[in-house]
Scaffold this motif. Structure first.
Motif, PDB file in Angstrom:
ATOM      1  N   GLY A  91       0.822  -1.202   0.000  1.00  0.00           N
ATOM      2  CA  GLY A  91       0.000   0.000   0.000  1.00  0.00           C
ATOM      3  C   GLY A  91       0.851   1.244   0.000  1.00  0.00           C
ATOM      4  O   GLY A  91       2.061   1.195   0.193  1.00  0.00           O
ATOM      5  N   ARG A  92       0.190   2.351  -0.233  1.00  0.00           N
ATOM      6  CA  ARG A  92       0.876   3.640  -0.258  1.00  0.00           C
ATOM      7  C   ARG A  92       0.326   4.500   0.873  1.00  0.00           C
ATOM      8  O   ARG A  92      -0.767   4.273   1.361  1.00  0.00           O
ATOM      9  N   ASN A 120       3.503   3.121   5.453  1.00  0.00           N
ATOM     10  CA  ASN A 120       4.846   3.640   5.722  1.00  0.00           C
ATOM     11  C   ASN A 120       5.214   3.569   7.194  1.00  0.00           C
ATOM     12  O   ASN A 120       6.350   3.301   7.544  1.00  0.00           O
ATOM     13  N   ARG A 121       4.257   3.827   8.058  1.00  0.00           N
ATOM     14  CA  ARG A 121       4.530   3.839   9.501  1.00  0.00           C
ATOM     15  C   ARG A 121       4.420   2.471  10.150  1.00  0.00           C
ATOM     16  O   ARG A 121       4.777   2.328  11.319  1.00  0.00           O
ATOM     17  N   HIS A 122       3.936   1.483   9.416  1.00  0.00           N
ATOM     18  CA  HIS A 122       3.812   0.141  10.010  1.00  0.00           C
ATOM     19  C   HIS A 122       5.223  -0.369  10.355  1.00  0.00           C
ATOM     20  O   HIS A 122       6.140  -0.260   9.539  1.00  0.00           O
ATOM     21  N   PRO A 123       5.440  -0.888  11.572  1.00  0.00           N
ATOM     22  CA  PRO A 123       6.786  -1.319  11.997  1.00  0.00           C
ATOM     23  C   PRO A 123       7.439  -2.326  11.052  1.00  0.00           C
ATOM     24  O   PRO A 123       8.646  -2.261  10.818  1.00  0.00           O
ATOM     25  N   ASN A 147       7.065  -2.525   7.816  1.00  0.00           N
ATOM     26  CA  ASN A 147       7.513  -1.803   6.631  1.00  0.00           C
ATOM     27  C   ASN A 147       8.754  -0.966   6.934  1.00  0.00           C
ATOM     28  O   ASN A 147       9.643  -0.844   6.096  1.00  0.00           O
ATOM     29  N   THR A 148       8.822  -0.395   8.134  1.00  0.00           N
ATOM     30  CA  THR A 148      10.003   0.360   8.545  1.00  0.00           C
ATOM     31  C   THR A 148      11.215  -0.565   8.559  1.00  0.00           C
ATOM     32  O   THR A 148      12.284  -0.220   8.040  1.00  0.00           O
ATOM     33  N   ASN A 149      11.052  -1.748   9.124  1.00  0.00           N
ATOM     34  CA  ASN A 149      12.130  -2.735   9.163  1.00  0.00           C
ATOM     35  C   ASN A 149      12.494  -3.188   7.746  1.00  0.00           C
ATOM     36  O   ASN A 149      13.672  -3.336   7.413  1.00  0.00           O
ATOM     37  N   PHE A 150      11.492  -3.395   6.889  1.00  0.00           N
ATOM     38  CA  PHE A 150      11.713  -3.795   5.500  1.00  0.00           C
ATOM     39  C   PHE A 150      12.571  -2.753   4.774  1.00  0.00           C
ATOM     40  O   PHE A 150      13.540  -3.096   4.090  1.00  0.00           O
ATOM     41  N   ARG A 151      12.242  -1.470   4.940  1.00  0.00           N
ATOM     42  CA  ARG A 151      13.016  -0.405   4.289  1.00  0.00           C
ATOM     43  C   ARG A 151      14.464  -0.396   4.781  1.00  0.00           C
ATOM     44  O   ARG A 151      15.392  -0.148   4.012  1.00  0.00           O
ATOM     45  N   ARG A 152      14.667  -0.685   6.067  1.00  0.00           N
ATOM     46  CA  ARG A 152      16.037  -0.742   6.605  1.00  0.00           C
ATOM     47  C   ARG A 152      16.803  -1.905   5.969  1.00  0.00           C
ATOM     48  O   ARG A 152      17.958  -1.755   5.570  1.00  0.00           O
ATOM     49  N   LEU A 153      16.151  -3.067   5.841  1.00  0.00           N
ATOM     50  CA  LEU A 153      16.796  -4.214   5.204  1.00  0.00           C
ATOM     51  C   LEU A 153      17.148  -3.903   3.747  1.00  0.00           C
ATOM     52  O   LEU A 153      18.218  -4.278   3.262  1.00  0.00           O
TER      53      LEU A 153
END
Length: 151
Positions: free
Chosen positions: A31-32, A37-40, A42-48
């Motif tokens: 989703g957009r 974006n704020r889901h934990p 997704n935050t972890n996914f972006r870091r990976l």
């Protein structure tokens, strides 16, 4: 006798099971916008993705899939298990998108430009001199898992 075939019944049951998912903190949700974006997860996914982008871009096609798979399995190994989810717009319920589609999403994220809009990370290619013949060496590291450690 029923007019419903066995195949139709099992398809309905499996679809129902897929949509009975309750999100957890490690799930990566499609989703957009600020909700995803704020889901934990997704935050972890972006870091990976950020931590592995340079490695991904420096590899050949087959090795790139290994990087994407490593991210997929890292998310699955979390407690609770991280999954790749999408919301059914008709029912409003979450369902898993499956490994193949998740790997596509991971690979896409690894290829995307960084948030500043710059082109992909440029990885320097070492010069090996005029007598170097790359066809005589393997491009695969001796132990690829050591080179792909995720933090």
């Amino acid at each position: 006798m029923s007019d419903v075939s066995t195949d139709e019944v099992s398809e309905t049951i499996s679809t129902t099971k897929k949509e009975l998912i309750i999100r957890n903190k490690n799930d990566v949700v499609a989703g957009r916008g600020s909700g995803s974006n704020r889901h934990p997860g997704n935050t972890n996914f972006r870091r990976l993705i950020k931590d592995n982008k340079e490695l991904y871009l420096s590899r050949c096609k087959n090795e790139k899939m290994l990087v994407a798979r490593d991210i997929f399995y890292t998310i699955q190994a979390m407690d609770p298990v991280g999954r790749f989810l999408q919301k059914n717009p008709e029912t409003g319920k979450w369902f898993e998108i499956g490994k193949e589609r998740a790997l596509e999403k991971i690979s896409q994220a690894l290829r995307e430009k960084n948030p500043k809009g710059n082109a992909q990370v440029q990885v320097p290619v070492p010069s090996r001199g005029p007598d170097h013949h790359p066809q005589h060496e393997s491009s695969v590291p001796n132990n690829i898992s050591e080179s792909m450690v995720l933090q």
